[in-house]
Design a protein around this motif. Structure first.
Motif, PDB file in Angstrom:
ATOM      1  N   UNK B  98       0.821  -1.207   0.000  1.00  0.00           N
ATOM      2  CA  UNK B  98       0.000   0.000   0.000  1.00  0.00           C
ATOM      3  C   UNK B  98       0.849   1.248   0.000  1.00  0.00           C
ATOM      4  N   UNK B  99       1.947   1.171   0.691  1.00  0.00           N
ATOM      5  CA  UNK B  99       2.813   2.347   0.753  1.00  0.00           C
ATOM      6  C   UNK B  99       3.920   2.218  -0.279  1.00  0.00           C
ATOM      7  N   UNK B 100       3.868   3.073  -1.224  1.00  0.00           N
ATOM      8  CA  UNK B 100       4.908   3.041  -2.254  1.00  0.00           C
ATOM      9  C   UNK B 100       5.005   4.429  -2.870  1.00  0.00           C
ATOM     10  N   UNK B 101       6.007   4.638  -3.671  1.00  0.00           N
ATOM     11  CA  UNK B 101       6.256   5.883  -4.406  1.00  0.00           C
ATOM     12  C   UNK B 101       6.418   7.089  -3.551  1.00  0.00           C
TER      13      UNK B 101
END
Lengths: 88, 101, 517, 691, 502
Positions: B98-101
């Motif tokens: 879910x946590x990216x970029x």
């Protein structure tokens, strides 16, 4: 002399083999078992290096502690997977 | 000591690489843990072998610490993996993105 | 102590204003700003220094007993509190205090929200400005230099026009990159003086460089180091000035900023760049400046003409005035690179003059905008019919900008031209000067056109209310500025005496070091 | 004992005071500022006369520093007073015309209920006052810089007054054009001023001033050390460049070709303003300036030739356009341009006296003509088109006869003033022209212009005053009061008699040079006290320079030396008369016809002023504006575009860079391991581990 | 053997901060164990705060020479007590104090408060020990002691998928890194036969046979450090963990943990791997750090510039700052005259950064406490609603960008100035360009706070969380105070750096 070498070779083969097995087998449970094999092999290796105490601790802590923890975790996580398979 | 110490070096390197190989190829968090354990063991092999080679106990003592810390790490890791399973339903490390970029 | 007192009063006053309720903030800020204003005027009156602070020969004025206090030790180096004024910085300090007070008054009408924050930021900025013009230790100076940036960007960003966010970030990043570049440039000089200096005091550094103590660093020989540092600092300051082609933040910032902030931006902030160029580049490294005089003069001339052409193409009164600043600042550069008393002194004089005149024009545009809610030349016509005072003051300011004799703009430009025309160190100086002077024709072109279209002709403006005269406190500052502009135009010696005394050492040093003349 | 010279500064200060009064309290005064203006200019006139008489009686000349503007960097820039025959004469002239125009303005502006400008008169009189002050200060300037400064200020006043009726469209536009075009000339002037300051270290006119230094150097080659010359330029060439640069301002202000286009447009201003500023005084500033620093020009043959040629050409060129104009003020405007062309021609051929003479005469008769036109205009409710006038002779006799006197002077009909001065100009030009063909061409153009002048002048007179009224307003003009008629009468007398000051042909004829009052007056520096430096400001000295240094020798004497001035005077007189008679034959008829249509395409070209206005407008809007717009596009697109592109590229690359954070932890591990391997390999190879 | 000479003269005084924290952690377990079901939050918090402040106070006291003489080694050289260790103890304890202060309100509605605080204290203890570590063995042990509680802390919000995800990634990469690190140590041991830093240094200086083994070991250790300090390309865990973790913990991990990691990197690389000898041997770690520094500065700033969420922006900014500090290692030069300056710059930056960054994250904690939201848009209008905290964070952000409104200016100056003095002007150039870019994204938050209009009519800010407020304000005040009062800290940093690079 030769004996040492043979022992090393044997242990090395077992270690490499079981380690490879541990990271390649599909089933996590088997992987944990194979990890146990390689940990014991390492302990044996310690014995050949005159580190008997360490070998004992290796067996106690790793095989006795870590492996059991992992086993426990395998059971817990697998159950979750199974449930999902059932529901799926 | 009859077995050349370099052999131990090679052996440990092999185990270390197997560990990395495992981390790279498997997605199961437990295999990840197992691979890390293998890598730690590889380090220990080195330490013990060279402790033997140099004839001082430093390496062995350090190996002792490593074993202990490895155990603690597994404990924490398994705790996290269990929470992961609870939240994501599976012990698949590639699942939480879910946590990216 | 007077300098420290000015700083303290302004800073503490700013805090007081911040805590004051909105409805009192404007008046309170005005009252507080009278403190530095009167202090500045008192300093101007009492000024007894001579020479240039960067040189040994200077007779320092208003240097307090606090000067020389070590604030920090950085390894072998000390950061000191060093503050004094000379004939170059004192007029700029006074200019800052005058314009701040007037800007505060002119803010009473347009600023109607978050007033205490607004006035507090203005006062903080004034403190930083005084600091920039008085601090003589590089790091203290740099703290003030960047300290101006923070209030300014907030003033633009919070109280600005519709595109204020874009303008603010552009201003912030643009000028900060510039600061970074000049910082590296100056650190290069410090590296070259490794082992020679023990503090970051600018006079000490300058004198060390003049004494030939600069050593090579890394791959650079001393000369190369000086050149690289010079151009790094030049580029950094050029953004602040601004000089073409690093000027594009300016129109955006000016147009979006509320009127009082535009006044300060054009009136004082741009002078920081030229002041720094004078203090750093042209005082410390005159030989580099002279070796590249033609290049710098060409940049100056391009700034003048190109800026004027841009102004000619604008339709927004504020944008016109904004671009004209680019043009006007070109004269400063042209004067600086001449290395003559009239050139450098004229450049300083032009800083003052432009501060007053552009301040006046921005304020007038602001007064017009407060009433008409438009600044577009095409939207209004015949404004002189309904707003005679503001219109004729605008006319006066515009003629001042065009260099009408007996107003400060003429004096400043004339000095620069005289200084640059016969500059020994500058090849083809008459041609450069003559080209630059053509700016006075273009400036007349766009200002007269703008006035003709917006102020004169039949009255025409679509509003649903009566266009009336501006309130007294809106127009009063205009007349103060106008008076100062005429005063400086009629009696430039009031300021030029001290400017000359501070300029002469630079010219002499250039003649010695640069081998020109 | 109060010396007149010590009060010279008051000559400018008094009108300035009236300016201040008008600006501050003007709106509450009776006549809204007219009275202080009249009082101030009367005072100026009195003081000017006093100074003039002092110069005359004592032969003294006066130069004094009033105020040091700035003193820095090795030379000081000052405001000073220089009173000598030339400037004292000019002071009288300017203050007299200013006084008369102030008086006339009361009639023209204040009494005109129809065109009352609400609250505008203080502004009007403030403008007039400031103008008078600036112009008078310009006249007595002791140095070029001061002259330039007041030169600019009169430009400002011109702008203010042309645009006086700012609520209409045309006046502000004309004002802008006037300022811009003269500004263009002033740009060169300013470069010249700066150049002269830098070159000589001084811009003084008189003792030790730059004309003296320059001529001394050109004459003897001495003093080169004190002259700065850029690069390895030849000194004389450099002087010529400087002279030409200053000439730029002259051409702009005196409306010489090609910068004359603003003057006809300036007629948008109130007519008294046209009389004062755009005919008698400000436009004369350029010519006066050349005369003022003639010591500098006199040694530069190239510059003199250019001046002469521009003058001659302008005289003819403007006259040709005056022929076809329908608006009475336009005719006068072109005639003004043309007459200043004569003065330039005179200066170009070294005719310092002739130029001054014509300047003096022209100031009176042109002011008279403008005021007369103004009287007509105000009487007919602002009708300026001559085709709508006619027959005013009967209703407005005072205006008619004074106007006629002015016209005769303008056309150069003996014995009115214009004849004498114009004749002297042409005679001087001829003498030089016989030697140098270029000057001869200038002379020829000047001579041809005489014919045209006669023609358009009387075309104007006949169309306006003779024949039958061609409109309602012309039939019943408003009666005029003393304040309009008085100035007309004074100027009418002056236009008739001032020619007697310097009747060169008569003097030559009778061999009595004592009657050349003006020439002697302008030469009085040496004659009076023989002071060393004053020699440099005398006609004598200038003549010497023109002949010896510039090398302009007068050609071989005409066949009959004694008769010569008379002969050539007769030639020009007959040309003028011819023009006048032609005009009479065409226009002094009950139903005059528009003849311009018959001229065909040539007429159209002339009527459109040879498309010079269009050309200049094209330069401004067709060239400059597109360039400005292109610059703006370039600035917004390329330069600012580069700035924005930098940020866009940063943000874009940031957008790309952050994509490597894929969220999947195995990818992280992969990148970490791969980069570790890269590091090991790279450092290993560089460090030579594998060897 | 008397107690006070067990590990060396006055060892317990030297280690007082660490001991106080361990004791507090144990006491916490005790307090918590009395009544596990209903933890008395105030009591737990009070004990923790008292403990950390005591540790902080003792560190300050030691620094001011009120304790035993500095520069001694303890426990047979396993630990060292010098200015550097104290300076970093100071950083860690300050950050911990701030985080503890901020956590009170943050934890209000969460279970397991006692565990939270004790884990925090244990992690802090590990970091303090990192500061003291003088042998590769203690380095590793301390590192793990700091890391293991951190993993747990990051995934503290067990029902929050983000927190778990962050914790998992942190843990997995951490486990890998510690394995890599320890393998590196084993290789170094293999090459030199010693784990004591000074002995390793001696061995390296005398020359080792197995250059490749040593080099590989060094590089693997670099990777280990790179993980700890979140340097590109070992940073991948950081954005996710910082974003997922409870905001105070993000501040804690990104400030204190990073600082401790840097200190051991400084110590290990300057003491155990002397630059001259290593470069002779072909192991140019300065070059490696240079590459890391440039990559980290660029990537950190570029990625931060395009974030939409405040916390993640701060996470990337924290990576970027690691890049700046890496210059302290990358700009060292064999025999360089200004190595102490460079290194001191790094230390000073970590010190100032501790306050700036923790303050900023605590502001995010404040926003999370108020349920403001995550993105910049969500923060719009806060400046009007919470002016004091917003003003404080504005100062912090400007200071992070290096504007001279706070101590961040001095530390950046020291870093870049030192780099230039040592001839590495390109680091300064890149760093300053990156700083300029950083202003862009810090400005986005400032803009949101003060300029942007809230989209849905503002926020409902319930209550004033005193602890968080105090913590943010203290951070801001210290940061501003350091603008004028950086002198003493800089002196300590110079001394500490001087000891390391000699």
């Amino acid at each position: 002399m030769v004996l040492d070498t043979i022992a090393f070779a044997l242990l090395a083969v077992v270690l490499v083999g079981s380690s490879l097995g541990a990271v390649t087998v599909r089933d996590v449970w088997h992987a944990a078992l194979l990890l146990g094999v390689s940990l014991v092999t390492v302990a044996a290796l310690y014995v050949t290096l005159a580190a008997e105490l360490l070998a004992a601790i290796q067996v106690l802590v790793y095989v006795g502690g870590v492996l059991i923890l992992i086993t426990f975790a395998v059971m817990l996580t697998r159950r979750a997977e199974d449930e999902e398979e059932v529901s799926a | 000591m009859t077995v050349p110490v370099e052999w131990y070096l090679v052996l440990s390197a092999a185990v270390f690489c197997i560990g990395i190989f495992g981390i790279l190829t498997r997605r199961n968090a437990l295999i990840f843990l197992i691979s890390v354990e293998l890598m730690l063991n590889a380090a220990n092999i080195n330490l013990v072998a060279f402790s033997h080679f140099y004839g001082n106990a430093t390496g062995q003592v350090f190996a002792l610490f490593t074993i202990g810390l490895a155990a603690a790490e597994v404990a924490i890791g398994i705790g996290i993996i269990l929470v992961l399973t609870r939240n994501f339903g599976e012990a698949d490390v590639t699942l939480p993105t879910e946590m990216r970029w | 102590m007077i300098i420290e007192a000015l700083l303290a009063v302004t800073l503490l006053g700013g805090i007081a204003v911040l805590l004051a309720p909105d409805r009192l903030a404007g008046k309170l800020a005005f009252g507080i700003s009278l403190g530095p204003l009167l202090g500045g005027l008192w300093m101007f009156w009492q000024f007894d220094g001579s020479g240039n602070l960067m040189f040994d020969s200077a007779a320092k004025s208003f240097e307090s007993s606090l000067s020389g206090t070590t604030l920090l030790s950085m390894g072998p180096w000390d950061v000191q509190w060093l503050a004094a004024v000379d004939g170059i910085s004192l007029p700029l300090v006074v200019l800052s205090t005058i314009l701040t007070t007037l800007a505060i008054v002119s803010a009473w009408t347009p600023i109607d929200e978050r007033q205490s924050q607004f006035y507090a930021l203005v006062l903080f900025m004034e403190a930083a400005l005084i600091g920039v013009f008085t601090a003589l230790d590089f790091f203290v100076w740099f703290v003030f230099w960047e300290g101006v940036l923070v209030p300014m960007v907030l003033l633009i960003g919070v109280w600005g026009g519709p595109r204020r966010k874009y303008a603010a970030i552009k201003f912030l990043v643009y000028t900060n990159v510039a600061s970074a570049v000049l910082f590296v440039g100056f650190l290069g000089l410090l590296a070259g003086l490794d082992g020679t200096i023990t503090s970051f005091a600018l006079p000490e550094i300058s004198q060390a460089i003049h004494a030939g103590e600069l050593q090579g660093v890394g791959p650079f020989s001393p000369e190369e180091l000086a050149t690289v540092s010079f151009f790094a600092m030049f580029a950094g300051f050029a953004v602040k000035v601004p000089i073409v082609p690093v000027h594009t933040w300016l129109p955006d910032a000016h147009v979006e900023a509320p009127t009082p902030v535009s006044v300060l931006l054009a009136g004082v902030l741009l002078k920081m760049g030229t002041y720094a160029l004078l203090r750093f580049n042209f005082t410390m490294l005159p030989e580099v400046a002279m070796a590249n005089a033609e290049l710098i003069a060409a940049i100056a001339v391009i700034s003048i003409l190109y800026g004027a052409m841009l102004a000619l193409a604008q339709r927004d009164l504020k944008r016109i005035v904004a671009y004209s600043s680019v043009s006007s600042m070109g004269y400063v550069i042209l004067g600086l690179v001449a290395f003559t008393v009239y050139g450098v002194g004229g450049a300083t004089f032009q800083m003052l003059s432009h501060g007053l005149i552009s301040g006046l024009l921005f304020m007038t545009v602001g007064v017009i905008y407060n009433t008409t809610h438009t600044r577009m030349v095409g939207d209004m016509s015949g404004l002189a019919d309904r707003m005679p005072v503001a219109s004729w003051v605008f006319v006066a300011g515009a003629f001042g900008y065009m260099g009408l004799p007996l107003m400060s703009g003429f004096a400043a430009e004339l000095f620069v031209f005289i200084g640059a025309f016969g500059a020994e160190g500058l090849q083809y100086s008459p041609i450069f000067t003559a080209l630059g002077m053509f700016g006075i024709v273009i400036v007349a072109g766009y200002l007269l056109s703008a006035m003709q279209k917006s102020l004169f002709g039949p009255f025409r403006l679509e509003t649903d209310y009566e266009i009336g005269r501006a309130p007294f406190h809106d127009v009063a500052p205009l007349f103060v500025l106008l008076g100062l502009i005429v005063l400086l135009g009629v009696a430039p010696d009031v300021v030029f005496d001290m400017v000359e005394s501070a300029t002469q050492p630079i010219v002499d040093a250039a003649a010695e070091n640069g081998g020109g003349a | 004992m109060v010396n007149a010279f010590d009060l010279v500064w008051l000559i400018a200060a008094l009108p300035f005071l009236s300016f201040v009064v008008s600006v501050t309290v003007g709106r509450w005064l009776p006549k809204e500022g007219a009275l202080p203006g009249i009082a101030a200019t009367a005072g100026s006139l009195a003081l000017s006369l006093w100074a003039f008489l002092t110069v005359r009686s004592s032969g003294a000349h006066y130069e004094n520093e009033l105020y040091t503007w700035i003193d820095a960097g090795g030379f000081e820039l000052t405001f000073g007073v220089l009173v000598d025959p030339l400037s004292s004469m000019m002071l009288v002239l300017v203050s007299l015309v200013a006084f008369l125009v102030h008086v006339f303005s009361m009639g023209y502006m204040n009494d005109d209920e129809l065109h009352r400008e609400k609250g505008g008169f203080p502004r009007y009189y403030a403008g007039l006052g400031l103008f008078s002050a600036s112009m008078l200060a310009f006249v007595f300037s002791s140095n070029l810089l001061m002259a330039f400064m007041f030169f600019e200020l009169v430009g400002l006043c011109s702008w203010i007054l042309i645009g006086f009726w700012f609520r209409e469209e045309a006046p502000p536009s004309a004002a802008k054009k006037a300022f811009l075009v003269t500004r263009f000339g002033d740009y060169f002037f300013l470069v010249g001023v700066v150049g002269i300051l830098v070159t000589f270290g001084t811009s003084g006119f008189a003792d030790g001033g730059f004309p003296q230094i320059a001529s001394h150097f050109l004459e003897t080659g001495e003093g080169a050390d004190h002259i700065w010359v850029p690069g390895d330029l030849d000194t004389q060439t450099w002087f010529s460049i400087l002279g030409l640069l200053v000439l730029g301002g002259v051409i702009g202000k005196s409306a010489q070709f090609p910068l004359h286009t603003w003057l006809p447009d300036a007629m948008e201003g109130p007519t008294p303003v046209s009389a004062l500023i755009h005919a008698a005084t400000m436009v004369a500033a350029g010519v006066y300036l050349v005369a003022r620093m003639f010591g500098f020009y006199a040694g530069l043959p190239t510059v003199l030739a250019i001046i002469a040629f521009i003058g001659g050409f302008t005289a003819l060129f403007a006259a040709s356009m005056g022929v076809v104009k329908d608006d009475i003020k336009q005719v006068l405007a072109y005639s003004t341009i043309s007459q200043y062309g004569y003065m330039m021609l005179a200066l170009g051929v070294g005719g310092y006296v002739a130029a001054s003479f014509h300047l003096l005469n022209h100031a009176f008769f042109k002011a008279l003509l403008f005021l007369g036109a103004g009287a007509v205009i105000v009487a007919t409710h602002h009708h300026q088109d001559m085709w709508k006038l006619g027959g005013l002779k009967r209703e407005m006799p005072v205006t008619y006869y004074t106007f006629l006197a002015g016209s005769l002077a303008l056309a150069g009909i003996v014995p009115f003033s214009g004849f004498w001065s114009k004749d002297e100009v042409l005679y001087d030009a001829l003498l030089i022209g016989l030697e140098q063909p270029l000057f001869l061409a200038a002379y020829a153009m000047g001579l041809l212009a005489v014919f045209l002048t006669g023609f358009y002048t009387f075309r104007m007179v006949f169309l306006t005053f003779h024949g039958e009224p061609r409109s309602e307003h012309a039939e019943h003009p408003e009666p005029l009061r003393w304040n309009t008629k008085g100035p007309l009468a004074v100027l009418g007398v002056l236009a008739t008699v001032t020619g007697l000051l310097n009747m060169k042909p008569v003097a030559e004829l009778i061999g009595n040079h004592d009657i050349l009052y003006l020439e002697n007056w302008l030469d009085s520096g040496t004659a009076a006290n023989g002071g060393e430096w004053m020699g440099s400001l005398t006609y004598h000295h200038y003549g010497h320079l023109v002949h010896e240094v510039a090398g302009l020798h007068e050609g071989s004497p005409p066949p009959s030396a004694e008769l010569a001035p008379i002969v050539f005077g007769a030639i020009s007189l007959s040309l003028a008369l011819g023009g006048a008679l032609l005009a009479k034959s065409i226009y002094d008829v009950p139903e005059p016809e528009r003849m311009t249509d018959r001229l065909g395409p040539v007429g159209r070209v002339v009527q459109r002023n040879y498309y010079l206005d269009e050309f200049q407008v094209w330069l401004a809007t067709g060239v400059t504006e597109p360039v400005a717009r292109a610059s703006n596009t370039f600035d917004q697109g390329i330069i600012d575009g580069a700035v924005n592109a930098t940020s866009s590229v940063s943000l874009f690359s940031g957008e790309r860079v952050r994509r490597i954070q894929s969220g999947a932890v195995t990818n992280y591990v992969l990148v970490i391991v791969m980069s570790l391997i890269v590091f090991v390999v790279a450092v290993g190879i560089v460090g030579g581990w594998f060897l | 053997m008397a107690l006070d000479t067990l590990g060396g003269e006055d060892w317990f005084l030297h280690l007082a901060p660490a001991l106080v924290m361990i004791a507090t952690a144990l006491a916490l377990f005790g307090v918590d164990a009395l009544d596990p079901d209903s933890t008395n939050h105030r009591a737990v918090f009070g004990v923790t705060l008292a403990g950390t402040l005591a540790a902080l106070g003792s560190a300050i006291a030691l620094l001011f020479g009120m304790g035993p003489e500095l520069g001694t080694t303890l426990f047979s050289d396993q630990l060292v007590a010098d200015e550097a260790s104290l300076l970093f103890t100071l950083i860690v304890t300050s950050v911990t104090s701030l985080v503890v202060l901020g956590s009170y309100d943050y934890l209000e509605d969460l279970p397991d408060k006692g565990e939270f605080y004790s884990l925090l204290l244990l992690a802090a203890t590990g970091m303090v020990l990192m500061a003291h570590a003088n042998s590769l063995a203690t380095v590793f042990v301390a590192l793990e002691l700091a890391s293991l509680p951190s993993y747990a802390l990051v995934s503290f919000l067990t029902d929050n998928r983000g927190s778990v995800e962050g914790g998992l990634k942190y843990f997995l990469i951490g486990a890998l890194s510690s394995a890599v690190f320890v393998y590196g140590i084993s290789l170094v041991y293999a090459a030199t036969g010693s784990l004591l830093l000074s002995d390793v240094g001696t061995a390296v200086t005398e020359g080792v046979d197995q250059t490749g083994v040593l080099g590989l070991g060094v590089l693997l250790m670099v990777a280990g450090f790179g993980f700890k300090i979140a340097s590109v390309p070992f940073h991948f865990w950081a954005p996710d963990a910082y974003e997922g973790a409870p905001a105070p913990i993000s501040g804690f991990v990104s400030s204190a943990s990073k600082a401790a990691g840097f200190l051991i990197a400084f110590r290990v690389f300057t003491t155990a791997f002397p630059l001259g000898a290593m470069q002779d041997a072909g192991i140019d770690w300065v070059f490696v750090f240079g590459v890391l520094a440039v990559l980290t500065m660029l990537l950190g700033n570029l990625a931060a510039a395009t974030q939409d969420e405040v916390k993640r922006m701060l996470a990337y900014s924290s990576i970027a700052h690691a890049g700046y500090v890496l210059i302290a290692l990358a700009a060292l030069k064999s025999g360089g005259a200004h190595n102490d300056w460079v290194l001191a710059g790094g230390m000073l930056h970590l010190f100032v950064y501790g306050f700036m960054n923790t303050g900023a994250f605590l502001f995010v904690a404040l926003a999370e406490h108020w349920d403001v939201g995550r993105t910049f848009e969500d923060y719009a209008g806060l400046g009007e609603e919470a002016p004091v905290a917003s003003a404080a964070v504005t100062v912090l952000l400007f200071s992070l960008a290096g504007l001279p409104v706070g101590g961040g200016f001095w530390s950046k100056f020291m870093l870049f100035g030192g780099a230039i003095q040592n001839g590495f002007w390109w680091f300064a150039a890149i760093g300053l360009a990156a700083s300029a870019l950083s202003l862009f994204y810090y400005w986005r938050l400032i803009r949101a706070l003060w300029i942007d209009q809230p989209t849905d009519g503002g926020h409902e800010l319930d209550g004033t969380p005193t602890g968080l407020y105090v913590a943010v304000l203290v951070a801001a005040l210290v940061t501003v105070g350091l603008l004028v009062g950086v002198g003493p800290v800089a002196e300590v940093a110079f001394d500490a750096a001087g000891n390391l690079v000699g």
